[in-house]
Design an enzyme around this catalytic site. Sequence first.
Site, short mmCIF file in Angstrom:
data_model
loop_
_atom_site.label_atom_id
_atom_site.label_comp_id
_atom_site.label_asym_id
_atom_site.label_seq_id
_atom_site.Cartn_x
_atom_site.Cartn_y
_atom_site.Cartn_z
N LYS A 154 -29.38 3.69 21.62
CA LYS A 154 -28.15 3.47 22.38
C LYS A 154 -27.91 4.61 23.37
O LYS A 154 -27.66 4.38 24.56
CB LYS A 154 -26.95 3.35 21.44
CG LYS A 154 -25.64 3.02 22.16
CD LYS A 154 -24.43 3.29 21.29
CE LYS A 154 -24.07 4.75 21.28
NZ LYS A 154 -22.77 5.03 20.63
N ASP A 172 -23.06 -0.60 21.60
CA ASP A 172 -22.15 0.17 20.77
C ASP A 172 -21.29 -0.78 19.95
O ASP A 172 -21.55 -1.99 19.91
CB ASP A 172 -21.30 1.11 21.63
CG ASP A 172 -20.27 0.39 22.48
OD1 ASP A 172 -20.26 -0.86 22.51
OD2 ASP A 172 -19.44 1.09 23.11
#
Length: 284
Positions: A154, A172
């Site tokens: 991420k 997220d």
Amino acid sequence: MGEQLPSQVKNAANGVKRSKSGAGAKPGKPESRLAMVRRARRMNRELAEVYPYAHPELDFENPFELLVATVLSAQTTDLRVNQTTPALFAAYPTPEDMAAADPEELEQLIRPTGFFRAKARSLLGLSAVLRDDFGGEVPGRLKDLVSLPGVGRKTANVVLGNAFGVPGLTVDTHFGRLVRRWKWTAHEDPEKVEADIAAIFPKSEWTMLSHRIIFHGRRVCHSRKPACGACPIADLCPSYGEGETDPEKAKKLLKYEMGGHPGQRLKPPPDYPGKPAPPLGAAE
């Protein structure tokens, strides 16, 4: 940063629905894969109208600052990170500077972001690797970024998409929550979610799609009380009704510029229609 919001934001805050089909909210036979893809792409187009100013909500001036800020953003808000990083980057502007930092002094600077001891270890470690293995420069490849201490997929995609212009999906908590609510995926695992969404949209859309979804999740489609009655894409959402459907009550749930409050960046981009966030210690 004036007080007047553009028409797209006003319409969204007032729960204006521009869609005509109502396809996302109607019960009936199971949605086909083709219909879901068409609905997902339509939702993305409409989110682009609502959030033409969508952007990364971390303040940064270069790839190193974005990398550090993204590592600090775990388990806290971008606002708190943005309020913390000015002093941090003043003290340690380069990987070489941060790698040589006194651990206790670094911990104290990043304490407001929480989990500061673990984050300090990650920052010291990644800074040392950047200094020793990458000539003090943040690499622009996924495999190199994820090799850094404290950097996962991420974080790597955030840096690639926003510092290097390499398309990436930022999965997220907001992103995962919304794409599951919208029935774009049923997976919980971030990498599987990323693969599912990557199969729906062209690569050129990935970075901005991430910003739009995260913006919408922070402002309208909250975890516990989504503002369904003020949502501009409500009639495309198969989960409409999970939150407040009364338009006036829903409007009170809107956050940041949608609710007339400051944003998360102390230095937002020029086209941001809301107010800058206050610095650390100022009245919020």
